[in-house]
Motif scaffolding. Sequence first.
Motif, mmCIF file in Angstrom:
data_model
loop_
_atom_site.group_PDB
_atom_site.id
_atom_site.type_symbol
_atom_site.label_atom_id
_atom_site.label_comp_id
_atom_site.label_asym_id
_atom_site.label_seq_id
_atom_site.Cartn_x
_atom_site.Cartn_y
_atom_site.Cartn_z
ATOM 1 N N LEU A 47 0.858 -1.614 -0.009
ATOM 2 C CA LEU A 47 -0.091 -0.208 -0.037
ATOM 3 C C LEU A 47 0.901 1.260 0.429
ATOM 4 O O LEU A 47 1.937 0.957 0.675
ATOM 5 N N ASN B 76 -3.590 7.821 5.833
ATOM 6 C CA ASN B 76 -3.669 6.617 5.688
ATOM 7 C C ASN B 76 -3.156 5.465 7.269
ATOM 8 O O ASN B 76 -2.972 4.479 6.753
ATOM 9 N N ARG C 33 -3.092 0.398 8.477
ATOM 10 C CA ARG C 33 -3.312 1.387 7.114
ATOM 11 C C ARG C 33 -4.369 1.537 5.802
ATOM 12 O O ARG C 33 -5.150 0.345 6.136
ATOM 13 N N LYS C 34 -4.961 1.635 6.157
ATOM 14 C CA LYS C 34 -6.347 1.956 5.234
ATOM 15 C C LYS C 34 -5.974 2.386 3.824
ATOM 16 O O LYS C 34 -5.133 3.053 3.561
ATOM 17 N N HIS C 35 -6.556 1.735 2.951
ATOM 18 C CA HIS C 35 -6.266 1.698 1.491
ATOM 19 C C HIS C 35 -8.013 1.976 0.807
ATOM 20 O O HIS C 35 -8.827 0.827 0.971
ATOM 21 N N ARG D 175 -9.812 2.161 -2.195
ATOM 22 C CA ARG D 175 -9.859 1.523 -3.744
ATOM 23 C C ARG D 175 -10.878 2.453 -4.825
ATOM 24 O O ARG D 175 -11.367 3.846 -4.094
#
Length: 234
Positions: free
Chosen positions: A203, A209, A223-225, A227
């Motif tokens: 990522l 994030n 950890r934010k992903h 999309r």
Amino acid sequence: MRHSIVVCKGESEFSVYGFGSCKRGQIGSSSSHAKSVGLPQHIPGLDSVEIVELYANGDHSAALSADGRLYSWGRVFPGAPDACIPQLLPSSELIKEACLGWNHALSLTDDGEVLMLGGKLHSLHNDPALKSLASQQSGVTWEKVPGPDRAKVIQIAAGAEHSALVNEDGSVMTWGWGEHGQLGLGDTSDQILPQTVNLSDGLPFTATNTTVYCGSGFTFVVRKHQRKRPSTIE
């Protein structure tokens, strides 16, 4: 660990209460005979202070004011005695975030620098080359935690005897007690200085994030992903 702190906001003042273990004054109780208190006890000295955050760990407590000042009570830090009433920790820097370990405290300044108090297993006092970074005021020594050149820190976290931070570029660094692998460095060694953790999840690293959390002997990172929405064809 063994006590709790609560802040109640009124129309024009703040009241802070503590309950649980009080042997070291960590709930603001001056009783030298009681080991614990089962009902919330009012903690004097903070009623006229606008409190934005409370912290409790080990045998001490702390409160952060809206104007960037940090107060501490209970078993304080090297250079200061135990205190049953909140004491202002002197600092020439404005503090926007803080956290407590069992024997240490971290603070994050408005300029993105990390300062540390105490710490038996990861004290910067152990490195003679860093003594010039320490500033002594009223017996309490804040030490600047070194990091990558020109890196700005945006978040801090503290476990029992280890610490973590997130830099502006989203990279995570840890240091301190490593017996349980809580530093995420692939071994169980202690570290005096912050070390970069390898997050090989593919990522992108950004400050927005990445968030780090510390427990007594563990650490985890969220950890934010985001999309991308599929494009539509008209």
